[in-house]
Scaffold this motif. Structure first.
Motif, PDB file in Angstrom:
ATOM      1  N   ASN A 179      77.781  44.936  61.749  1.00 23.83           N
ATOM      2  CA  ASN A 179      77.028  45.115  60.469  1.00 23.83           C
ATOM      3  C   ASN A 179      76.641  43.713  59.835  1.00 23.83           C
ATOM      4  OD1 ASN A 179      76.905  47.729  60.367  1.00 23.83           O
ATOM      5  ND2 ASN A 179      78.303  48.089  58.931  1.00 23.83           N
ATOM      6  N   TYR A 237      72.686  42.521  59.650  1.00 23.14           N
ATOM      7  CA  TYR A 237      72.312  42.112  58.181  1.00 23.14           C
ATOM      8  C   TYR A 237      72.108  40.573  58.100  1.00 23.14           C
ATOM      9  CZ  TYR A 237      72.628  46.905  57.103  1.00 23.14           C
ATOM     10  OH  TYR A 237      72.279  48.150  56.759  1.00 23.14           O
ATOM     11  N   CYS A 245      68.629  40.345  59.646  1.00 15.18           N
ATOM     12  CA  CYS A 245      67.578  40.832  58.849  1.00 15.18           C
ATOM     13  C   CYS A 245      67.393  39.737  57.691  1.00 15.18           C
ATOM     14  CB  CYS A 245      68.262  42.091  58.323  1.00 15.18           C
ATOM     15  SG  CYS A 245      68.155  43.658  59.340  1.00 15.18           S
ATOM     16  N   TYR A 246      68.232  39.211  57.172  1.00 21.59           N
ATOM     17  CA  TYR A 246      68.198  38.174  56.209  1.00 21.59           C
ATOM     18  C   TYR A 246      67.101  37.035  56.774  1.00 21.59           C
ATOM     19  CZ  TYR A 246      69.517  33.922  53.718  1.00 21.59           C
ATOM     20  OH  TYR A 246      69.486  32.524  53.150  1.00 21.59           O
TER      21      TYR A 246
END
Length: 135
Positions: A10, A14, A17-18
């Motif tokens: 995770n 993320y 994604c950031y």
């Protein structure tokens, strides 16, 4: 404290994604633990889509690829290691992952992985420019 595998994944997901969002992509993580890509991103106009596979590691370790290279997909692979302290990313193309993969065989079972010396190189390090901007 050792992070659980799912938490490590995770964090890597993320983190990627950031970075993609900062590049102007509209980013959507896919369902966790589903086969296939981990991130779908589309540009500002909604006309260009990319699929990203994310591999997250707590240290500078080999990246497990499974028992076949046929499952390697997506437009880009982002390996995130050292996520507990100071994350480092490596951006590769699926063809590069296949080309650099190390094949091992033990007790008749085949497995593939990427050695750190193969992916931890300047050409891939923090190479977000390979993906480009989403705007």
């Amino acid at each position: 404290m050792k992070l659980e595998t799912q938490v490590t994944g995770n964090i890597g997901l993320y983190y990627v994604c950031y970075h993609l969002s900062r590049l102007g992509w509209n980013v959507m993580p896919t369902a966790r633990n589903a086969r296939g890509i981990d991130v779908i991103a589309y540009d500002r106009t909604g006309t260009e889509f990319i699929g990203v596979q994310v591999k997250a590691l707590t240290k500078r370790n080999p990246v497990p690829l499974g028992n076949s290279l046929d499952k390697i997909m997506g437009d880009f692979w982002v390996i995130v290691n050292n996520i507990e302290k100071e994350p480092q990313t490596y951006v590769l193309l699926p063809e590069e992952v296949k080309r650099l993969a190390h094949r091992g065989e033990k007790d008749g079972r085949v497995s593939y992985w990427l050695q750190p010396k193969s992916y931890c190189v300047d050409d891939y390090f923090e190479a977000w420019g390979r993906i480009g901007n989403g705007h």
